[in-house]
Design an enzyme around this catalytic site. Sequence first.
Site, short mmCIF file in Angstrom:
data_model
loop_
_atom_site.label_atom_id
_atom_site.label_comp_id
_atom_site.label_asym_id
_atom_site.label_seq_id
_atom_site.Cartn_x
_atom_site.Cartn_y
_atom_site.Cartn_z
N PHE A 5 2.30 -3.31 -20.91
CA PHE A 5 1.24 -2.35 -20.61
C PHE A 5 0.85 -1.57 -21.86
CE2 PHE A 5 2.52 -3.05 -16.27
CZ PHE A 5 1.39 -2.75 -15.50
N ASP A 6 -0.45 -1.52 -22.12
CA ASP A 6 -0.99 -0.54 -23.04
C ASP A 6 -0.75 0.85 -22.45
OD1 ASP A 6 -2.63 0.52 -25.16
OD2 ASP A 6 -4.28 0.62 -23.72
N LEU A 7 -0.83 1.88 -23.28
CA LEU A 7 -0.62 3.24 -22.80
C LEU A 7 -1.95 3.99 -22.63
CD1 LEU A 7 1.12 5.67 -22.05
CD2 LEU A 7 1.50 6.08 -24.50
N ASP A 8 -2.62 4.30 -23.74
CA ASP A 8 -3.86 5.09 -23.68
C ASP A 8 -4.96 4.30 -22.99
OD1 ASP A 8 -2.59 7.09 -25.08
OD2 ASP A 8 -3.45 6.53 -27.02
N ILE A 160 -1.57 -6.12 -20.30
CA ILE A 160 -2.55 -5.36 -19.52
C ILE A 160 -3.08 -4.22 -20.37
CG2 ILE A 160 -2.93 -3.95 -17.46
CD1 ILE A 160 0.05 -6.13 -17.35
#
Length: 223
Positions: A5-8, A160
């Site tokens: 997973f990306d964060l921002d 993602i």
Amino acid sequence: MIALFDLDGTLTDPKTGITRSIQYALDRLGRPVPDADELTWMIGPPLIASFTKLLGSPEDAQEALRLYRERFGASGLFENEVYEGIPALLQDLRDQGVRLFVATSKPHVYARRILDHFELSRFFAGIYGSELDNRNADKRDLIRHILEQERFDPARAVMIGDREHDAIGAKANGLASIGVTWGYGSRQELLDAGVACLVDAPQDLAESILTRAATMPRPAAAP
């Protein structure tokens, strides 16, 4: 099944903290200070590249990044909000046996503080980000680093994220990608970058990930 997973723009909406910190850096440099909405294109990509594009000078970009971190590390990282439905999504995926990792261009020292603050760290088997010297800020390098550290099969993993950099980094390392549309990348940006599909709400993401998992090759049996 592995999900990165990306964060921002994917797990949290960091607009306030990031744009205020950019504005702080520009003001300290004596540069024009755009409105927050004019700076959202800088959310997601590596900041050093964005500051270079904005300021036209690598030297000014380095100083802007230093000033940005001066404010962001003190207060900006908590001017942030978890997208509705994200904790339930992560719990559901964990319950379904999906191993979760964070893969963000943000320095991991900030990413960990943010995830700890919002009580999301517990869902992840690993939290990966860039170094303060900008190593692994490019998603291609970051995902390669994760593969080297975790040694999982990229064919059984998915990335993602909300920006083209997530899809480009995934493709360079043999991973599929899913684009989410509640962040800061456009639908066309994500499609042009080669995402396998687009998802419009966190509550729909688990189905997309698990459906993809069902079509993946099973690990080879031990001899």
